[in-house]
Design an enzyme around this catalytic site. Structure first.
Site, mmCIF file in Angstrom:
data_model
loop_
_atom_site.group_PDB
_atom_site.id
_atom_site.type_symbol
_atom_site.label_atom_id
_atom_site.label_comp_id
_atom_site.label_asym_id
_atom_site.label_seq_id
_atom_site.Cartn_x
_atom_site.Cartn_y
_atom_site.Cartn_z
ATOM 1 N N ARG A 93 0.850 -1.188 0.000
ATOM 2 C CA ARG A 93 0.000 0.000 0.000
ATOM 3 C C ARG A 93 0.891 1.245 0.000
ATOM 4 O O ARG A 93 1.950 1.277 0.645
ATOM 5 C CB ARG A 93 -0.853 -0.030 1.268
ATOM 6 C CG ARG A 93 -1.863 1.080 1.409
ATOM 7 C CD ARG A 93 -2.941 1.013 0.384
ATOM 8 N NE ARG A 93 -4.109 1.800 0.756
ATOM 9 C CZ ARG A 93 -5.034 2.160 -0.112
ATOM 10 N NH1 ARG A 93 -4.933 1.834 -1.389
ATOM 11 N NH2 ARG A 93 -6.084 2.852 0.274
ATOM 12 N N THR A 368 -9.312 0.491 -9.930
ATOM 13 C CA THR A 368 -8.411 -0.442 -9.295
ATOM 14 C C THR A 368 -8.443 -1.629 -10.232
ATOM 15 O O THR A 368 -9.295 -1.692 -11.116
ATOM 16 C CB THR A 368 -8.980 -0.768 -7.892
ATOM 17 O OG1 THR A 368 -8.993 0.417 -7.120
ATOM 18 C CG2 THR A 368 -8.205 -1.842 -7.160
ATOM 19 N N THR A 386 -3.827 -0.653 -7.354
ATOM 20 C CA THR A 386 -4.651 0.503 -7.714
ATOM 21 C C THR A 386 -3.846 1.781 -7.846
ATOM 22 O O THR A 386 -2.754 1.920 -7.275
ATOM 23 C CB THR A 386 -5.743 0.718 -6.629
ATOM 24 O OG1 THR A 386 -6.605 1.766 -7.034
ATOM 25 C CG2 THR A 386 -5.136 1.062 -5.277
ATOM 26 N N ASP A 410 -7.667 8.450 0.247
ATOM 27 C CA ASP A 410 -8.241 7.366 1.056
ATOM 28 C C ASP A 410 -8.040 7.580 2.556
ATOM 29 O O ASP A 410 -8.529 6.801 3.370
ATOM 30 C CB ASP A 410 -7.661 6.003 0.637
ATOM 31 C CG ASP A 410 -8.490 5.358 -0.475
ATOM 32 O OD1 ASP A 410 -9.541 5.915 -0.834
ATOM 33 O OD2 ASP A 410 -8.083 4.302 -0.983
ATOM 34 N N SER A 439 -7.602 0.875 3.098
ATOM 35 C CA SER A 439 -8.067 0.410 1.784
ATOM 36 C C SER A 439 -9.272 -0.500 1.940
ATOM 37 O O SER A 439 -9.546 -1.032 3.021
ATOM 38 C CB SER A 439 -6.924 -0.356 1.111
ATOM 39 O OG SER A 439 -7.387 -1.020 -0.044
ATOM 40 N N SER A 440 -9.977 -0.693 0.830
ATOM 41 C CA SER A 440 -11.071 -1.676 0.784
ATOM 42 C C SER A 440 -10.710 -2.880 -0.092
ATOM 43 O O SER A 440 -11.547 -3.769 -0.280
ATOM 44 C CB SER A 440 -12.335 -1.038 0.200
ATOM 45 O OG SER A 440 -12.724 0.040 0.989
ATOM 46 N N GLY A 460 -13.320 -1.297 -7.452
ATOM 47 C CA GLY A 460 -14.613 -0.706 -7.085
ATOM 48 C C GLY A 460 -14.608 0.107 -5.811
ATOM 49 O O GLY A 460 -15.667 0.357 -5.239
ATOM 50 N N GLY A 461 -13.416 0.508 -5.310
ATOM 51 C CA GLY A 461 -13.374 1.360 -4.114
ATOM 52 C C GLY A 461 -14.084 0.681 -2.959
ATOM 53 O O GLY A 461 -13.920 -0.504 -2.702
HETATM 54 N N1 GLY Z 1 -8.209 3.029 -3.581
HETATM 55 C C1 GLY Z 1 -9.218 2.103 -3.302
HETATM 56 C C2 GLY Z 1 -8.948 1.287 -2.088
HETATM 57 O O1 GLY Z 1 -7.805 1.088 -1.741
HETATM 58 O O2 GLY Z 1 -9.857 0.836 -1.458
#
Ligand code: GLY
Length: 559
Positions: A93, A368, A386, A410, A439-440, A460-461
């Site tokens: 990340r 992403t 992403t 984020d 993050s998701s 998809g965030g």
């Molecule tokens: N940028 C989308 C996520 O990391 O959830």
């Protein structure tokens, strides 16, 4: 990589009709958002590479052929399960730069400056992708690193034909007010806009990739690339320095694990919220008597949405970078007892309120990409990475040729401000120097009898966790074939804003009416998720792959 063979293949792909049904192979498989990248990975498998080798080659190929999300300027996560049952994860990340501050997106009066955390160089987190691929390859790769980077170098240097989807992006950026780097991104050496089927070369990116090929991790985080990136930042108002890049390390982390009936769930721990939230929702689903509930019925949507509401409230309250939040109650959140408590206060007749003095989040990452890999021994990789939005910060250094992420968006931008529109201000995800933003992303592997069974993930965030959750439920509980599980109707609820997003053409008017009568707010979306999945059917000795029909260039490759 035999470049002529690849070009011949591209010509076939470019003018062929995309088929999104299930694809079967016996020896190995890659399913990604881009057929060219899937073919690159499959060729590595055919040459004797393992799943991690194919992962590195596919990820770097995606950075060339799927630049809206494939990247070396962003970050992500890998979940790995080998054929012997050993599992691990790699966290790459992005991090906040050393000069970042908690209030960097607020003005002198303490007011949030709209969109500043999503646009331009201040929105860029220190990229993690190259470090993550390097670390994962050191741990589990077999082929020489340089051989895995080379296909991406060739695609960037020799070019490839623009797909219809990319040609549409090209036209949009060329005619927009975006910065010069984006306007000129899809042009030839004379600055002419490229169209569908034209060969697109990226010479600056090819040089950047060669430094990664020849020097590994340090080919990105030190030397020429680091120097040019830091110079670009300093000259254009960014804050990432050579020190930020030199300090960046990917981290191997213990996976977050749960069960659903006889299956094991292996997924990504924080700083992704994905794995823990997925397990929490699957635990709630275990309480449901599915003999009495039909897929896509009013009861189904209600109970699934109520479970999402509860998991997302917990996510917003508790989760962030574990290195800055050592007391996060992840074990409690993924316990069966917690799910029982959360599930027991669902009212089967009406929607629960989402309290705006509490938790949820507003912004969805717009782009992403996920891919799934398995090799002939049964080693499996689930990777999601992403740039945050499609084309990230929509800028980059012309000398380096790659797009930078806008992942700083984020973080929770305003300490203490949580509202019904979904702005979140809770502590665990406030900005700190060197912190990873929550993050998701939910790269996941479901195991049966200790071996990989379902390898799955999606972009998809904030919706990622929910679309992964429903696809896993579709396969494990409703026993849908993989392609049906991927295409089946999905919903999304994220606590705040308090509304169910649903796939407009796939939920009946009667069900919508009944849900409204229960107090749910509904909002239609064309599609949720872009799943890339593999099932290992061990009984029949076959890998089954499917790419979501909403991915215009996606595809399965194998041998
Ligand atoms: N940028 C989308 C996520 O990391 O959830």
């Amino acid at each position: 990589m035999h470049f002529r063979k690849l070009l011949a293949l591209l010509a076939i792909l470019l003018f062929s009709v995309s088929i999104n049904a299930q694809v079967y192979h016996q020896n190995g498989m890659v399913v990604s958002d881009n057929q060219i990248a899937s073919e690159v990975g499959a060729e590595i498998l055919e040459q004797g590479g393992n799943a991690m080798d194919a992962t590195v080659a596919t990820a770097l190929a995606l950075a060339v052929v799927h630049p809206q999300a494939g990247n070396i300027g962003g970050g992500g996560f890998i979940v790995y399960l080998d054929a012997e049952g050993f599992s691990t994860t790699f966290d790459f990340r992005e991090k906040a730069p050393l000069a970042a501050t908690e209030d960097m997106f607020m003005d002198k009066n303490g007011e949030y400056i709209p969109m500043i955390n999503h646009n331009g160089l201040l929105a860029v987190g220190v990229p993690g992708t190259v470090a993550g691929l390097w670390k994962a390859h050191q741990k589990a790769g077999r082929m020489p690193w340089a051989d895995l980077v080379q296909p991406a170098v060739e695609l960037a240097e020799n070019g490839f034909p623009l797909s219809f989807a990319l040609a549409q992006h090209a036209e949009r950026y060329y005619n927009s007010n975006e910065d010069e780097f984006m306007r000129m991104f899809y042009t030839d050496e004379d600055g002419n806009l490229l169209g569908f089927g034209d060969i697109w070369k990226q010479p600056e990116l090819a040089e950047t990739l060669k430094r990664i090929r020849d020097n590994g991790h340090d080919g990105f985080y030190k030397g020429e690339t680091a120097r040019l990136l830091a110079k670009h930042m300093a000259e254009n108002g960014g804050i990432i320095t050579e020190e930020d890049l030199a300090k960046y390390e990917a981290i191997e982390r213990t996976p977050v694990k749960g069960t659903y009936k006889d299956y094991d769930i292996i997924s990504m721990p924080p700083p992704s919220s994905g794995g823990a939230s997925l397990i929490q929702m699957m635990n709630m689903m275990e309480q449901v008597n599915w003999d009495e509930i039909e897929f896509n019925s009013t009861e189904y949507v209600h109970i699934v949405a109520e479970s999402m509401r509860r998991a997302y409230a917990d996510r917003a309250e508790h989760m962030g970078d574990p290195d800055f939040n050592p007391d996060m109650p992840i074990d409690r959140l993924i316990s069966k007892e917690h799910a029982q408590n959360r599930f027991s206060n669902i009212d089967w007749e009406k929607a629960s309120p989402s309290d705006s003095s509490k938790f949820g989040q507003l912004y969805d990452g717009k782009n992403t990409t996920h891919f799934s890999v398995i090799d002939k021994e049964g080693n499996a990789v689930s990777l999601t990475y992403t740039l945050e939005w499609s084309y990230g910060a929509r800028t980059g250094s012309p000398e380096l040729g790659f797009i930078l992420n806008n992942e700083m968006g984020d973080f929770n931008p305003v300490p203490g401000l949580t509202n019904s529109r979904g702005r979140i201000g809770s502590d665990p995800n406030l900005i700190r120097p060197e912190k990873r933003m929550l993050s998701s992303m939910t790269p996941t592997i479901i195991a049966k009898d200790g071996k990989p069974y379902l390898i799955i993930g999606t972009p998809g965030g904030r919706t990622i966790i929910n679309t992964t959750f429903q696809t896993v439920l579709n396969v494990l509980e409703f026993e849908m074939p993989l392609d049906k599980a991927i295409e089946a109707m999905k919903i999304h609820h994220q606590w705040l804003p308090d509304r169910i997003l649903y796939e407009g053409d796939l939920l009946s008017p009667d069900t919508r009416k009944a849900l409204k009568a229960m107090g749910h707010n509904l909002e239609s979306r064309y599609r949720l998720g872009r799943m890339m999945g593999i099932i290992w059917d061990q009984e029949n000795g076959v890998f089954i792959g499917a790419s979501d029909s909403s991915s215009p260039d996606g595809g399965v490759a194998g041998y």
